[in-house]
Motif scaffolding. Structure first.
Motif, short mmCIF file in Angstrom:
data_model
loop_
_atom_site.label_atom_id
_atom_site.label_comp_id
_atom_site.label_asym_id
_atom_site.label_seq_id
_atom_site.Cartn_x
_atom_site.Cartn_y
_atom_site.Cartn_z
N HIS A 1 -2.95 -8.65 -3.97
CA HIS A 1 -3.60 -9.00 -5.60
C HIS A 1 -3.75 -7.58 -6.03
CE1 HIS A 1 -6.75 -10.05 -8.51
NE2 HIS A 1 -5.86 -10.58 -9.17
N THR A 2 -5.02 -6.97 -5.05
CA THR A 2 -5.31 -5.22 -5.93
C THR A 2 -4.22 -4.44 -5.66
OG1 THR A 2 -7.41 -5.45 -4.37
CG2 THR A 2 -6.85 -3.52 -4.91
N GLN A 3 -3.52 -4.58 -4.67
CA GLN A 3 -1.90 -3.35 -5.66
C GLN A 3 -0.90 -4.22 -6.29
OE1 GLN A 3 0.31 -4.81 -2.02
NE2 GLN A 3 -1.49 -3.99 0.19
N LEU A 4 -1.59 -5.22 -7.25
CA LEU A 4 -0.99 -5.65 -7.93
C LEU A 4 -1.96 -4.62 -9.50
CD1 LEU A 4 1.51 -7.50 -9.00
CD2 LEU A 4 -0.10 -9.35 -9.53
N TRP B 1 1.18 -1.23 0.16
CA TRP B 1 -0.18 -0.03 0.38
C TRP B 1 0.80 1.57 -0.07
CZ3 TRP B 1 -4.37 -0.39 -1.64
CH2 TRP B 1 -5.21 -1.62 -1.70
N HIS B 2 2.00 0.86 0.84
CA HIS B 2 3.17 2.26 0.58
C HIS B 2 3.11 2.70 -0.63
CE1 HIS B 2 3.69 1.94 5.25
NE2 HIS B 2 3.44 1.30 4.78
N GLU B 3 3.47 1.90 -1.67
CA GLU B 3 4.00 1.65 -2.61
C GLU B 3 3.03 2.15 -3.91
OE1 GLU B 3 5.87 -0.57 -6.71
OE2 GLU B 3 5.60 -1.63 -5.21
N VAL B 4 1.56 1.89 -4.00
CA VAL B 4 0.60 2.24 -4.83
C VAL B 4 0.57 3.56 -3.92
CG1 VAL B 4 -1.70 1.96 -4.49
CG2 VAL B 4 -0.38 -0.44 -4.65
N PRO C 1 -2.21 -1.03 -14.29
CA PRO C 1 -2.97 -1.15 -14.85
C PRO C 1 -3.10 -2.11 -16.32
CG PRO C 1 -2.52 1.06 -15.18
CD PRO C 1 -1.11 -0.13 -13.49
N GLY C 2 -4.29 -2.25 -16.86
CA GLY C 2 -4.00 -2.81 -18.00
C GLY C 2 -3.35 -3.60 -18.89
#
Length: 251
Positions: free
Chosen positions: A180-183, A98-101, A188-189
């Motif tokens: 998985h959400t972070q990935l 989450w830090h990375e996102v 994206p795409g």
């Protein structure tokens, strides 16, 4: 020892976690490594970084978890092993993820550590995510095994028959969902992601301290970490791999 001390000392686990963080920060500072950390807000979301180490090319997020590899896990209990990995590796990687996102989304983080503010900017730098356990996890801290474990659990969900463990396994699934959400948000795409976890690490406090042997600043810390980033000897032993690469460098 911890089991015996918990009834005697209130909030023992929290105190140990904070003490380990302070210890690692002091060890880094002693070796000239600039380290920060603290709370931040990003898009209405709250985060807390344990250790942040910056170099001109890389920002390293390290999250400390004290969950040990228990005797049941060492004896071959799949359930105990998953709970131990969830409380250390998965929890730390989900937090660092989450830090990375947020860092990539905003381009900066404003860290507040008890009134001391540190502003860090992405500035097109790479990001590394390090999960730090209090004690060794053996071969599970090998980078190839770590890569295979994280890739094989993308989109996975774990079930357990024991009612007493269902809440704990829900936390495992929550961490896997977060990763998985972070990935998805970080790529994206993209239908196929090459080496999605190449920047993820799982090391112990003793291994972290061995890395610091010849460290004198932030860049030399990054170089020490990188010494075994792109090689494997097949030993699944962090200490052997690090020693082997040091011998090669000396030659």
């Amino acid at each position: 020892m911890l089991s015996a001390l918990r009834p005697e000392i209130k909030n023992l686990d929290d105190k140990i976690g904070l003490a380990v963080e302070r210890f690692l920060k002091s060890e880094l500072a002693y070796r000239g490594v600039a380290v920060s950390g603290g709370n931040y807000e990003s898009g209405g979301e709250h985060g807390e970084c344990d250790l942040v180490i910056e170099t001109p090319e890389t920002v390293i997020f390290a999250e400390v978890k004290k969950k040990p590899l228990t005797r049941k896990a060492k004896a071959g209990s799949d359930t105990a092993l998953m709970l131990d990995l969830a409380g250390s590796l998965l929890a730390a990687q989900a937090q660092a993820g989450w830090h990375e996102v947020r860092f990539r989304r905003d381009g900066h983080l404003n860290l507040d550590d008890k009134g001391t503010t540190t502003f860090i900017e992405l500035s097109n730098r790479g990001i590394e995510r390090v999960a730090i356990s209090l004690l060794d996890y053996g071969g599970f801290q090998d980078r190839i095994i770590l890569k295979q474990f994280l890739e094989s659990t993308i989109g996975a969900k774990f079930m357990v028959d024991d009612e007493r463990l269902k809440n704990k396994f829900e936390k495992i699934n929550d961490a896997l969902t977060d990763i998985h959400t972070q990935l998805v948000q970080l790529h994206p795409g993209e239908s196929k992601i090459n080496q999605p976890f190449i920047h993820c690490w799982f090391i112990s406090v003793p291994q972290f301290l061995i890395l610091l042997d010849d460290v004198t600043d932030s860049l030399s810390f990054k170089n020490a970490l990188w010494s075994s980033r792109h090689i494997t000897t097949g030993s699944s032993d962090f200490y052997f791999d690090l020693s082997y690469m040091r011998r090669l460098k000396n030659k």
